[in-house]
Design an enzyme around this catalytic site. Structure first.
Site, mmCIF file in Angstrom:
data_model
loop_
_atom_site.group_PDB
_atom_site.id
_atom_site.type_symbol
_atom_site.label_atom_id
_atom_site.label_comp_id
_atom_site.label_asym_id
_atom_site.label_seq_id
_atom_site.Cartn_x
_atom_site.Cartn_y
_atom_site.Cartn_z
ATOM 1 C CG HIS A 27 47.458 35.494 41.539
ATOM 2 N ND1 HIS A 27 47.097 34.528 42.151
ATOM 3 C CD2 HIS A 27 48.894 35.227 41.410
ATOM 4 C CE1 HIS A 27 47.688 33.717 42.659
ATOM 5 N NE2 HIS A 27 49.087 34.083 42.039
ATOM 6 C CE LYS A 71 33.987 39.713 47.743
ATOM 7 N NZ LYS A 71 34.190 38.468 47.048
ATOM 8 N NE ARG A 72 42.723 45.629 50.902
ATOM 9 C CZ ARG A 72 43.865 45.785 51.009
ATOM 10 N NH1 ARG A 72 44.918 44.903 51.578
ATOM 11 N NH2 ARG A 72 44.488 47.067 50.318
ATOM 12 C CE LYS A 128 38.915 42.398 45.796
ATOM 13 N NZ LYS A 128 38.952 40.697 45.556
ATOM 14 C CB THR A 161 40.040 31.955 47.598
ATOM 15 O OG1 THR A 161 40.758 33.291 48.270
ATOM 16 C CG2 THR A 161 41.049 31.486 46.506
ATOM 17 C CE LYS A 172 39.435 31.340 52.199
ATOM 18 N NZ LYS A 172 40.406 32.501 52.202
HETATM 19 O O1 73E Z 1 40.851 36.945 42.545
HETATM 20 C C1 73E Z 1 41.673 37.033 43.271
HETATM 21 C C2 73E Z 1 42.450 35.685 43.339
HETATM 22 O O2 73E Z 1 41.543 34.544 43.886
HETATM 23 C C3 73E Z 1 42.859 37.974 42.677
HETATM 24 O O3 73E Z 1 42.263 39.142 42.739
HETATM 25 C C4 73E Z 1 43.937 37.940 43.786
HETATM 26 O O4 73E Z 1 44.541 36.728 43.790
HETATM 27 C C5 73E Z 1 43.660 35.615 44.466
HETATM 28 C C6 73E Z 1 44.293 34.249 44.480
HETATM 29 O O5 73E Z 1 44.662 33.681 42.985
HETATM 30 C C7 73E Z 1 45.007 38.789 43.259
HETATM 31 N N1 73E Z 1 45.713 39.720 44.118
HETATM 32 C C8 73E Z 1 46.612 40.440 43.484
HETATM 33 N N2 73E Z 1 46.325 40.126 42.072
HETATM 34 N N3 73E Z 1 45.592 39.147 41.995
HETATM 35 C C9 73E Z 1 47.424 41.262 43.754
HETATM 36 C C10 73E Z 1 48.284 42.195 42.793
HETATM 37 C C11 73E Z 1 49.021 42.972 43.346
HETATM 38 C C12 73E Z 1 49.560 43.311 44.709
HETATM 39 C C13 73E Z 1 48.882 42.465 45.549
HETATM 40 C C14 73E Z 1 47.936 41.497 45.023
#
Ligand code: 73E
Length: 831
Positions: free
Chosen positions: A374, A567-568, A573, A678, A682
């Site tokens: 991710h 968002k976070r 970002k 995501t 939405k």
């Molecule tokens: O871009 C998003 C993505 O849409 C991405 O930053 C997020 O995952 C979403 C779903 O695919 C994400 N979160 C984390 N890594 N990618 C993450 C990493 C460590 C701890 C918690 C979350």
């Protein structure tokens, strides 16, 4: 099976089966029964909370019936199951979703009305199940909805945190974290006190010989903690399929709670042991896209993974099949590297407990697992010190070394002259201290690796994992672009828009095949339709304006353009780019004549999101946004032209109010950093336009809806590296417009300039890693285009309708079908 009722007595069971409610009267009866018995209250003592509880219990009873049948069907047909392992499930509220998915909301609404309650108030009583940080956790929740709706035999496995993501308060412009204790009363979970697994930690490994002279490893000593299962039913939309989300809670193992100690005056230390065990599932780590390498986190991961695998293996063994058939019955998806220990644990079970040979076991393991990446952010890639592993999981470390040895031997055979390759791809990083690279372990232990949007999947194959593409070939790597469930993110969050869409596309079947949204395209030029569409958007904005008034006591004009970034909070970002742009706009308004101001399009800039408690820079961004708000919002020169809002405690249920009210949303990460995003999906699905960079799923959204319907700007991902290099080694002048913004900040216009020194110097003096200055001018220019286009409402609304019509691709149903076909090799189970 042991507790099964003998044949002759089964008739008594069958004829007395609980049938659930079928109409309003039966539902009312259920609610009253739960109020009077389960809750021990009465009509003289029934507040909204009690009415919520009883309503939820009535629906829960119904779900659990379907749940039982679904599980029985899966067992009888001996179907292959998919197990989705995720450390986060950001479920939000369950009641509204359950009512809509089983099509019982209308019944509940009229029944509650007769009983003296408004359904909206009842829905509002529920705490969010906030067991996640952001996109990754919410994706897991959307996937559960899709897997159930598409009738896939699927289980989610996670941790039952006592505290979910913290609640955010804003005090004097600063974020303050408050614990989220959400379990006071949770009608959606079923504790399974009989489903427990003892999990071992620490200790040592002793080698011995078995009867055949084979060396076996015995993991001995250490301590044991017990995992207790809690199940949450996951209803599919318009289907009886109800899947299971099993969350593990930790408690002291009964043998560990030392009654000897307890009775001999060591009461305190014995209670302390118990509390230490409970600590494992106590709290969700609040870091999004950041790895902090804490021992307790590794303990959480092993605890959860070991309990889940024990459960999965136990279920498989009941089928009495040969081990080699395991991958025909079981697919396990790793949601990021957090559950990667499952690879090692399954290998350990097969060789140490079940006596399989290494190669035989390893073939089973790799055929079972799939790994989803991710993120490419280096600070988010998990690594654990070898020493910590040695201490906590000594046997697992040995197995990791063996996995690595065999892997490197095979690499050496294929690339005999490339010594450098071996150290580059080694699962063990030869650093000080040595580290276990979890992503590499996940790749080596899986048969498929996927990214979450096209650009992201390309990037992982050409950058962080490129050696592995050479080693395994390109076929092992694939893309599955993320999706969202239209049930929650359109039908539930935006009921009026959903109804309008249903009226034009042939009913609510579009919720099951989102591509039928394309029928809307024929109404793009239909004036009456556009009017209805615009009215719904306006009503959603009024709803949000009321919420803003009630929480912040700020009046915003619902006719203004609502510009949203929720968002976070993270530097990548780029909320800082947004707030710098807002300051720029403010300075421009201040310089305008009264005449010029009249021509300006009024705007409300809305922010929301949590910063990780230890992420100082992100907290500075929140502080700046709030301070800018308090200056701008009371400046009489500005009036309605600009308002700056920071919404406290952004979460799933607030997203359901905010997203349908947006005209424009911001997805403005530095190109190449946001794997997918995501919420972009939405927002568009709810009839809002996007301003965004060429990053993540923005690119595929553009391809689907057409580039004339999205406001793209900024650096392309392929240019990022060079620009960064120039910043570091060449001259790097700050954009002149941005310089004015910095001057305003340093003049103290928005409070003590020292508070924001770091935000300014990150761009001006420290290499501007996120390219804020490079993208500033094109961001401002693009915002100007937005202002112009928003003035032509007819055209704007047409764009929105056209975009929604073309969003069918982004359903998580499409996404789950792709996983099922390409990675899991699993079929839906007909109902
Ligand atoms: O871009 C998003 C993505 O849409 C991405 O930053 C997020 O995952 C979403 C779903 O695919 C994400 N979160 C984390 N890594 N990618 C993450 C990493 C460590 C701890 C918690 C979350």
């Amino acid at each position: 099976v042991e507790a099964s009722i003998p044949e002759p007595q089964r008739e008594a069971w069958t004829k007395n089966q609980f049938d659930g409610f079928k109409n309003k009267d039966e539902f009312e009866k259920e609610v009253v029964r739960h109020v009077e018995t389960t809750l021990a209250r009465s009509m003289f003592n029934c507040d909204d909370v009690a009415a919520y509880s009883a309503t939820a219990l009535a629906f829960r009873d119904r779900l659990i019936k379907d749940w039982n049948k679904t599980q029985q069907r899966q067992t009888f047909t001996d179907s292959k199951r998919i197990y989705y392992l995720s450390l986060e499930f950001l479920m939000g509220r369950a009641l509204d979703n359950a009512m809509l998915n089983v099509k019982g909301k209308d019944i509940a609404k009229s029944a509650l009305d007769e009983l003296g309650f408004r359904i909206e108030d009842i829905i509002g009583q529920e705490n969010d199940a906030a067991l996640g940080n952001g996109g990754l956790g919410r994706l897991a929740a959307c996937f559960l909805d899709s897997m159930a709706s598409l009738n896939y035999p699927a289980w989610g496995y996670g941790l039952r945190y006592r505290y979910g993501i913290f609640k955010q308060e804003i005090i004097d412009g600063y974020q303050v974290e408050v614990p989220d204790y959400w379990l006071d009363f949770n009608p959606w979970e079923f504790p399974r006190h009989d489903v427990t697994v003892d999990i071992q930690f620490y200790g040592h490994v002793r080698k011995s010989q078995d009867a055949n002279g084979k060396t076996v490893a015995n993991w001995e000593g250490g301590e044991t903690v017990t995992a207790v299962a809690y199940d949450m039913p996951i209803p599919g939309y318009d289907t009886p399929s109800t899947n299971n989300l099993r969350l593990w809670s930790s408690k002291a193992a009964s043998g560990e709670f030392d009654f000897q100690k307890f009775n001999s005056g060591e009461y305190e230390s014995s209670v302390a042991d118990q509390q230490r065990a409970e600590t494992i599932s106590a709290v969700l780590y609040p870091n999004d896209n950041l790895d902090r390498g804490k021992e307790l986190r590794l303990k959480q991961q092993y605890f959860w993974v070991a309990a889940s695998l024990y459960d999965i293996v136990r279920r498989f063994k009941k089928s009495k099949r040969a081990w080699r058939e395991f991958p025909d019955q079981v697919a396990i998806q790793l949601n990021d590297t957090h559950p990667t220990l499952a690879v090692v644990e399954l290998q350990r079970i097969l060789i140490d407990k079940e006596g399989l040979e290494w190669d035989e076991a390893w073939a089973i393991v790799t055929a079972t697992f799939g790994y989803t990446n991710h993120t490419v952010l280096p600070e988010a890639l998990e690594k654990w010190p070898v020493g910590l592993f040695q201490h906590l999981l000594p046997r697992h470390l040995q197995i990791i070394y063996d996995i690595n040895l065999f892997f490197l031997q095979s690499v050496e055979k294929r690339f005999p002259d490339d010594r450098d390759m071996l150290s580059r791809v080694s699962i063990i990083e030869e650093s000080q201290p040595k580290m276990v690279r979890m992503a590499y372990l996940a790749i080596v232990g899986s048969h498929k690796v996927n990214g979450v949007a096209e650009l992201h999947s390309d990037l992982i194959q050409t950058t962080i994992f490129k050696d592995f593409v050479k080693i395994y070939g390109a076929d092992k790597f694939t893309n599955v672009t993320n999706g969202i469930t239209p049930r929650r993110w359109l039908h539930q969050a935006n009921p009026r828009l959903s109804e309008l869409i249903a009226s034009k596309t042939g009913g609510y079947d579009y919720l099951k095949d989102l591509t039928t949204l394309n029928k809307l395209e024929q109404y793009v030029d239909d004036k009456a339709f556009r009017k209805e569409w615009a009215e719904i958007k306006y009503a959603n904005k009024v709803r949000l304006a009321k919420y803003i008034k009630s929480t912040l006591d700020i009046t915003v004009n619902p006719a203004a353009l609502f510009d949203v970034q929720v968002k976070r909070i993270h530097e990548y970002k780029r909320q800082q780019l947004n707030i710098f742009g807002v300051i720029y706009r403010y300075l421009q308004i201040k310089e305008m004549s009264a005449e010029e101001r009249k021509k300006q399009a009024p705007r409300v800039s809305i922010f929301g999101g949590k910063a990780a408690p230890g992420y100082w820079m992100a907290k500075q961004i929140i502080h700046l946004i709030n301070n800018v708000g308090s200056v701008v919002n009371k400046d009489p020169d500005v009036g309605d032209l600009l308002k700056v809002i920071f919404l406290e405690d952004y979460n799933v249920s607030k997203a359901e109010i905010i997203i349908p009210a947006s005209d424009l949303s911001e997805h403005i990460s530095t190109a190449g950093t946001e794997a997918s995003g995501t919420s972009n999906m939405k927002f568009v699905l709810n009839g809002g336009l996007i301003i965004g960079t060429c990053d993540g799923a923005n690119i595929e959204i553009t391809r689907e809806i057409g580039q004339e319907n999205i406001f793209l700007f900024g650096t392309l991902s392929e240019d990022v590296e060079d620009l960064r290099h120039n910043h570091t080694y060449g001259k790097h002048a700050v954009d002149s417009g941005l310089q004015k913004v910095f001057d305003a900040i340093t003049s103290g216009k928005f409070g003590d300039a020292n508070d924001f020194g770091a935000l300014v110097s990150a761009v001006r003096d420290h290499g501007d890693y996120y390219l804020v200055s490079d993208d500033f001018q094109s961001y401002i220019d693009t915002q100007k285009m937005v202002d112009e286009e928003y003035k032509n409402q007819e055209e704007w609304v047409s764009k929105c309708i056209r975009s929604v019509a073309r969003m069918g691709f982004f359903s998580s149903d499409r996404c789950i079908n792709e996983y099922a076909e390409e990675i899991w090799n699993i079929e839906p189970l007909a109902v």
